[in-house]
Design a protein around this motif. Structure first.
Motif, short mmCIF file in Angstrom:
data_model
loop_
_atom_site.label_atom_id
_atom_site.label_comp_id
_atom_site.label_asym_id
_atom_site.label_seq_id
_atom_site.Cartn_x
_atom_site.Cartn_y
_atom_site.Cartn_z
N ASP A 68 -4.04 1.93 -8.01
CA ASP A 68 -4.57 1.54 -6.69
C ASP A 68 -4.38 2.65 -5.67
O ASP A 68 -5.25 2.90 -4.83
N GLN B 20 1.50 -8.64 -5.38
CA GLN B 20 0.35 -8.65 -4.50
C GLN B 20 -0.23 -7.24 -4.39
O GLN B 20 0.49 -6.27 -4.18
N ARG B 21 -1.53 -7.13 -4.54
CA ARG B 21 -2.19 -5.84 -4.42
C ARG B 21 -2.68 -5.68 -2.99
O ARG B 21 -3.35 -6.55 -2.43
N LEU B 22 -2.36 -4.55 -2.39
CA LEU B 22 -2.59 -4.36 -0.96
C LEU B 22 -3.86 -3.60 -0.64
O LEU B 22 -4.21 -3.45 0.52
N GLU C 142 -9.65 -5.72 0.85
CA GLU C 142 -9.88 -6.48 2.07
C GLU C 142 -10.76 -7.68 1.75
O GLU C 142 -11.20 -7.88 0.62
#
Length: 379
Positions: free
Chosen positions: A300, A2-4, A7
């Motif tokens: 990221d 999962q990429r945090l 939004e």
């Protein structure tokens, strides 16, 4: 994993942009590659959708979104569903900001609205036949003549070189100081400005790359960008973002190459069993999967640092080095695991392999990245 970093509004933007690519770009990829150029109208189509210079303020027709994550999304989706030879990121995020940061209010009002709309296409001209990363070695020169400058010289390997309407040209402005460089806004149609034919390349076949020639081109004073003695400084300020853009693209392309290869080995059989059942295949893909996920976390994080104004030259160099080298390893393994099919252009992995080769060269070669990193480690 999962990429945090994204939004809800970013994911909405991703879905919208992906749908745009699937409708407007994906059906034409092969046509553009065969033509060796993306039609100018595609810049206007993107501009009409609000996808060019998204950082520009509303006064100039933009969305005011400096958040780099929006450009990151576009680069990632371009690799998945678009055409990597469509260099709108060069237009939007590499050249456009020079006008915003170093241009006068008059220059901003003159150029930015048309760039946002896609009516004016941008390029930047630094590289010469005998000068690449060593900008102090360029020979193109600009001489002051009363109320204007006279530009002479040549540039090569210029992306968007055929399509561009305004080209940011780096030229020496003091014959006694090789590091004194100015930036000049060269416009289509200026007398003495000529373009060579589109250059034939190993990959990125839809990208119009050309030579440019300047023979006593008269550049009015209002087309000088900033201080004519500080061009080298201006160029260096963009290197961090340029290398981050390269890293994002390399990693996205690598992930696409990995996915293609995984799907292929799950279907293809040899000696009575799937290629995915051979230990060699499993070990290669396991190692690459681990490296891709670790690299994604670093990229990221680099984007978050860049948004905060904290991404260092060395960190950007690390991101560019690691992702471009990983991209090539993934593509090379993909071709190998495709076997003979991987050597055929009808298979997508072949085209991606060809497109990926330049990543270890442009935006600073891997060797230059290692020098930058070594200085931080050893000096």
């Amino acid at each position: 994993m999962q990429r945090l970093g994204f939004e809800t509004e970013h994911e909405i933007f991703r879905d919208s942009y992906r749908a745009f690519l699937q409708k407007e770009v994906q059906p034409h990829k092969q046509e553009w590659r065969e033509a060796g150029i993306v039609p100018r109208e595609m810049f206007q189509t993107m501009g009409g959708m609000g996808y060019l210079l998204v950082w520009a303020d509303e006064e100039h027709g933009g969305l005011g979104l400096w958040d780099f994550r929006y450009q990151q999304i576009m680069i990632e989706e371009d690799n998945r569903f678009g055409e990597v030879g469509f260099y709108h990121t060069l237009h939007s995020r590499l050249v456009g900001p020079y006008i915003q940061h170093f241009g006068t209010p008059s220059q901003q009002a003159r150029y930015l609205p048309k760039c946002v709309a896609g009516e004016t296409i941008l390029a930047i001209a630094m590289t010469e036949p005998d000068a690449g990363s060593d900008l102090a070695g360029i020979k193109t020169r600009a001489e002051k003549r009363q109320d204007h400058w006279v530009l002479n010289g040549a540039k090569t390997y210029i992306s968007n070189g055929i399509n561009a309407d305004v080209i940011l040209v780096a030229a020496k402005t003091n014959p006694d100081n090789p590091r004194q460089i100015g930036l000049f806004l060269l416009e289509r149609g200026m007398p003495g400005f000529e373009r060579g034919h589109a250059l034939a390349k190993m990959g990125l076949h839809a990208q119009d790359t050309s030579e440019l020639f300047f023979n006593d081109v008269r550049i009015p004073e209002e087309n000088v960008l900033g201080d004519v003695s500080r061009g080298l400084h201006y160029l260096k300020t963009s290197l961090v973002e340029e290398r981050l853009i390269s890293a994002v693209g390399s990693l996205a392309n690598a992930q696409c190459g990995f996915d293609l290869t995984r799907d292929y080995v799950l279907e293809r059989k040899a000696f009575g069993k799937k290629i995915s059942d051979f230990q060699n295949t499993r070990f290669i893909l396991a190692e690459l999967a681990a490296q891709l996920e670790v690299a994604q976390v670093y990229v990221d994080h680099s984007v978050a640092q860049h948004n905060a104004g904290e991404l260092s030259v060395q960190s950007a160099a690390k991101a560019k080095l690691v992702t471009s080298e990983l991209e090539f390893r993934v593509m090379d393994a993909g071709v190998q695991l495709h076997g003979g099919a991987g050597y055929m252009k009808e298979y997508e992995i072949c085209q991606r392999f060809l497109d990926a080769r330049v990543s270890r060269i442009f935006a600073g070669s891997s060797e230059i990245m290692k020098e930058i990193i070594a200085r931080a480690v050893l000096d």
